[in-house]
Design a protein around this motif. Structure first.
Motif: not given
Length: 318
Positions: A78, A74-75, A108, A98-99, A95, A101-104
């Motif tokens: 980003k 995920f990092p 996107r 989740g990604l 998955q 949500s993590y990226i925002g």
């Protein structure tokens, strides 16, 4: 939604279904973007990886019926997005959600999310123990694995193949446990994404029941993809790759596979399977719950039926 096959037959033959993912990822790579998908590391440990070339991306072809390791991925995604790169990420719907949500929302725009029609994911530890079991059985190291060997048995088959130095082992042991829903995570039986309301740009999977859409489309049994377009961005990408694909529009009623309607039902003995696995190991649960148990019982059942028929005939002929 569509039935899809790549126009390049080599891509179909080397992919799990109709090679829709290859067309999407080719486009991203040709724009100077990066692709994230599932491959192997160490000794066939299933992990998500980053690819910047088609050769690297080709490792993502084929089914992997194991939960992938997403460590540090995920990092990396980003970081790529912050550098202005187009990024394609493929994975299970949980998955990809989740990604997202993590990226925002801010990053996107250049992230393309592709999820699969997921049946559930077994534990990587069971997969590791299964490989150890096969290598102990053969007395040699595995050189290559194939969860569904399309080349030897056709697209619709579910035969596993494992290449050793001196031979190829063909089996259905892992597949049998997988489709009995004994090895999947408990959360898979409560999956929120087992429907047609997908949180991603594009959904892909095997198109079971393609015959209802076009009886000629997959006559060679080499593979057919089901493709759902879920967002405006997904539709834009799909229009840009159409020249690489043979496409037939499909109706929802002909595309609704079980995992697009409800989660895979948890096996009533799943908890007992887990307890037995933890206490007694993989070989024990394979013998107790696996295909060998089923075959032995089917043989016993057939034998019992034959004996009963003989007794009835003997009684009738008296």
């Amino acid at each position: 939604m569509y039935a899809v096959r790549h126009k390049n037959i080599h891509e179909i033959e080397t992919s799990r279904s109709g090679a829709a993912f290859i067309a999407i990822s080719d486009y991203v790579l040709e724009q100077g973007g990066v692709v994230y998908g599932v491959g192997y590391t160490d000794h066939f440990r299933v992990v998500h990886k980053r690819a910047t070339t088609k050769d690297e991306r080709n490792e993502f072809k084929g089914s992997k019926y194991v939960q992938s390791d997403l460590r540090d991925i995920f990092p990396l995604v980003k970081q790529d997005l912050k550098q202005g790169l187009m990024v394609l990420f493929s994975g299970t719907p949980c998955q990809t959600a989740g990604l997202a949500s993590y990226i925002g929302k801010r990053l996107r725009e250049k992230l393309i999310l592709v999820d699969i029609v997921c049946h559930g994911v077994p534990s990587p530890y069971i997969w590791k123990d299964y490989l150890n079991y096969l290598e102990k059985k053969q007395g040699a190291k595995i050189l290559e694995v194939n969860f569904r060997d399309k080349k030897r048995f056709g697209w619709a088959s579910h035969y596993e193949s494992y290449r050793f130095p001196q031979r190829i082992e063909i089996t259905t042991d892992f597949t049998y446990l997988f489709f009995r829903h004994l090895m999947s995570r408990e959360s898979c039986g409560k999956c929120y994404f087992s429907n047609t309301i997908r949180p991603n740009d594009i959904t892909i999977g095997d198109f079971w029941g393609w015959e209802k859409t076009d009886p000629q489309f997959n006559q060679d049994n080499k593979g057919c993809s089901l493709v759902f377009i879920n967002t405006i961005q997904g539709n834009t990408i799909f229009n840009l790759i159409k020249q690489s694909l043979n496409i037939v529009p499909a109706q929802l009623k002909n595309s609704l596979q079980p995992n697009l309607q409800y989660p895979s039902p948890t096996h009533p003995k799943r908890i007992k399977f887990e307890q037995d696995y933890q206490k007694k190991g993989f070989e024990y649960v394979l013998k107790k719950y696996g295909d060998n148990w089923w075959k032995q019982n089917i043989r016993k059942y057939k034998s019992d039926i034959r004996r009963k028929i003989k007794r009835v005939l003997k009684h009738i002929l008296k």
